[in-house]
Design an enzyme around this catalytic site. Structure first.
Site, PDB file in Angstrom:
ATOM      1  N   GLN A 246      -8.543  -2.770   0.861  1.00 20.26           N
ATOM      2  CA  GLN A 246      -7.679  -3.131   1.999  1.00 20.26           C
ATOM      3  C   GLN A 246      -6.997  -4.470   1.736  1.00 20.26           C
ATOM      4  OE1 GLN A 246      -7.231  -1.040   4.622  1.00 20.26           O
ATOM      5  NE2 GLN A 246      -5.754  -2.396   5.619  1.00 20.26           N
ATOM      6  N   TRP A 265       1.934  -3.050  10.299  1.00 23.11           N
ATOM      7  CA  TRP A 265       1.683  -1.760   9.641  1.00 23.11           C
ATOM      8  C   TRP A 265       0.315  -1.683   8.995  1.00 23.11           C
ATOM      9  CZ3 TRP A 265       4.417   2.224  10.886  1.00 23.11           C
ATOM     10  CH2 TRP A 265       5.771   2.081  11.223  1.00 23.11           C
ATOM     11  N   ALA A 267      -3.742  -3.393   8.448  1.00 26.58           N
ATOM     12  CA  ALA A 267      -4.786  -4.308   8.913  1.00 26.58           C
ATOM     13  C   ALA A 267      -5.085  -5.311   7.802  1.00 26.58           C
ATOM     14  CB  ALA A 267      -6.030  -3.522   9.259  1.00 26.58           C
ATOM     15  N   HIS A 274     -10.117   1.831   8.363  1.00 26.88           N
ATOM     16  CA  HIS A 274     -10.395   2.594   7.138  1.00 26.88           C
ATOM     17  C   HIS A 274     -11.719   2.152   6.518  1.00 26.88           C
ATOM     18  CE1 HIS A 274      -6.770   5.075   6.556  1.00 26.88           C
ATOM     19  NE2 HIS A 274      -6.133   4.100   7.192  1.00 26.88           N
ATOM     20  N   GLU A 328       1.746   5.274  14.198  1.00 29.38           N
ATOM     21  CA  GLU A 328       1.393   5.887  12.911  1.00 29.38           C
ATOM     22  C   GLU A 328       1.021   7.346  13.164  1.00 29.38           C
ATOM     23  OE1 GLU A 328      -1.531   3.773  10.614  1.00 29.38           O
ATOM     24  OE2 GLU A 328      -0.346   1.934  10.542  1.00 29.38           O
ATOM     25  N   HIS A 331      -2.285   8.579  11.114  1.00 26.93           N
ATOM     26  CA  HIS A 331      -3.619   7.946  11.097  1.00 26.93           C
ATOM     27  C   HIS A 331      -4.504   8.509  12.223  1.00 26.93           C
ATOM     28  CE1 HIS A 331      -6.270   4.248  10.444  1.00 26.93           C
ATOM     29  NE2 HIS A 331      -6.721   4.747  11.586  1.00 26.93           N
TER      30      HIS A 331
HETATM   31  N1  DAL Z   1      -2.653   1.075   8.974  1.00 25.34           N
HETATM   32  C1  DAL Z   1      -3.857   0.714   9.627  1.00 25.34           C
HETATM   33  C2  DAL Z   1      -3.591  -0.129  10.813  1.00 25.34           C
HETATM   34  C3  DAL Z   1      -4.813  -0.008   8.679  1.00 25.34           C
HETATM   35  O1  DAL Z   1      -4.318  -0.617   7.741  1.00 25.34           O
HETATM   36  O2  DAL Z   1      -5.987   0.026   8.929  1.00 25.34           O
HETATM   37 ZN    ZN Z   2      -4.461   4.564   8.278  1.00 24.16          ZN
END
Ligand code: DAL
Ligand code: ZN
Length: 361
Positions: A246, A265, A267, A274, A328, A331
């Site tokens: 991430q 967009w 986190a 995720h 989104e 998601h």
């Molecule tokens: N796109 C979602 C907010 C994330 O990155 O967890």
């Molecule tokens: Zn996502």
């Protein structure tokens, strides 16, 4: 001998009658005397007979009426539908300290609210998702945003929008399991990794080595199978992401498009759903771009059916203020069937669901 016994019996009988009569007259005189005093006292104050008989039902109320001036509110109070005798003193105090209607005072006191009266207070506390411990926060938020409706104020404070993203964030409670929350207010430890991650089989994913938590994975397979029966393909595109993954993703977005774009967009590492293993991005077989997913029959089907399999659209188009992210369409978040049903029926964001139904404070 026999006569003596009968005489004795008669004596006892007479004594008993006498005793009972004394007690009866004692109470009768007492009652007549006291109630006569009260009745004439209350009549003099201006109460009608009907009102007096109402007051007479409770000693505390009767006492209050007899030592105070005529009070129209008192009658309204005891006649009101939700009047609770045990809270009598609290109603009286609230009505004395605040200029408000009896109906409002009854509602406020019955809900254990100890807050200065205003029209706004009543508006806020009557909201369906009102949480008593957040009252002061609602009032402060309304003060700063007086063009917001009461519904908006309660919803946004429930989603912690009165707090600062990341700065006021707290560690999320992972013991909520499939209801654990990760957003800009609740973070995960860097090293948090679900202990039941499973690799998604090839026919359910577009990318290799995608992983989900076991319960989320089982539910996703069920969802994907059901869609397949209707000629649709719903496949994982990105599922579990570690803190490091991430972090790389967010930093890449930030470098390419700037921080504002990145934050709406993606986190930041530690704040992504995720990382919980309970969320995934989906695409269909022939669609390769997330941005195109909202125009597919698969998206349409998910809107109407994902909750039946325990999934919710996590960042809906009409709830960006609540979630802190852009819409989104791709998601989805696993919350279990019962919770997904409530979120669907009540049209809530997970953020608000969490405050009201999970945290309850
Ligand atoms: N796109 C979602 C907010 C994330 O990155 O967890
Ligand atoms: Zn996502």
């Amino acid at each position: 001998m026999k006569r003596k016994k009968r005489k004795f019996k008669n004596k006892i009988f007479i004594l008993l009658i006498l005793f009972i009569s004394i007690i009866f007259f004692y109470y009768l005189i007492n009652y007549l005397f006291i109630s006569n005093v009260n009745v004439s006292n209350l009549k003099n104050k201006g109460y009608t007979n009907e009102e007096i008989s109402l007051l007479n039902e409770n000693e505390e109320i009767l006492k209050y009426a007899s030592i105070n001036e005529y009070n129209e509110d008192l009658i309204k109070l005891i006649k009101s539908k939700d009047f609770d005798q045990t809270k009598f003193e609290n109603y009286i105090k609230y009505l004395k300290d605040n200029e408000c209607s009896v109906i409002d005072a009854v509602y406020i006191v019955n809900n254990d609210i100890n807050y200065e009266y205003s029209k706004d207070l009543v508006g806020i506390i009557k909201e369906k998702y009102f949480i008593i411990t957040r009252l002061q926060r609602y009032m402060n938020y309304l003060d700063k945003n007086n063009d917001y409706t009461y519904n908006e104020v309660v919803t946004l404070v429930n989603c912690n929008r009165d707090l600062e993203y990341y700065v006021d964030a707290v560690k999320t409670d992972i013991s909520y399991n499939e209801l654990m929350i990760a957003n800009k207010h609740y973070s995960l430890d860097n090293n948090f990794e679900p202990d039941d991650l499973v690799v998604i089989e090839n026919n359910y994913t577009k990318v290799s080595n995608a992983k989900l938590s076991l319960a989320a994975y089982e539910a996703f397979k069920e969802l994907s199978d059901a869609a397949k029966k209707e000629g649709l393909s719903i496949l994982a595109q990105s599922a579990y992401r570690s803190y490091e993954t991430q972090n790389n993703l967010y930093n890449k977005y930030k470098q390419t498009n700037g921080i504002t774009w990145a934050d709406t967009w993606s986190a930041r590492a530690g704040y992504s759903e995720h990382q919980t293993g309970l969320a995934l991005d989906v695409l269909s077989k022939n669609v390769t771009s997330l941005g195109d997913f909202e125009n597919t029959n698969e998206y349409e089907w998910l809107l109407n059916n994902s909750y039946k399999y325990g999934f919710i659209l996590r960042y809906p188009e009409d709830k960006t203020e609540q979630t802190g992210y852009n819409f989104e369409s791709w998601h989805y978040r696993y919350v279990g069937k019962d919770v997904a049903q409530i979120i669907h029926d009540e049209d809530l964001s997970f953020d608000e669901y969490f405050a009201y139904y999970v945290l309850k404070k």
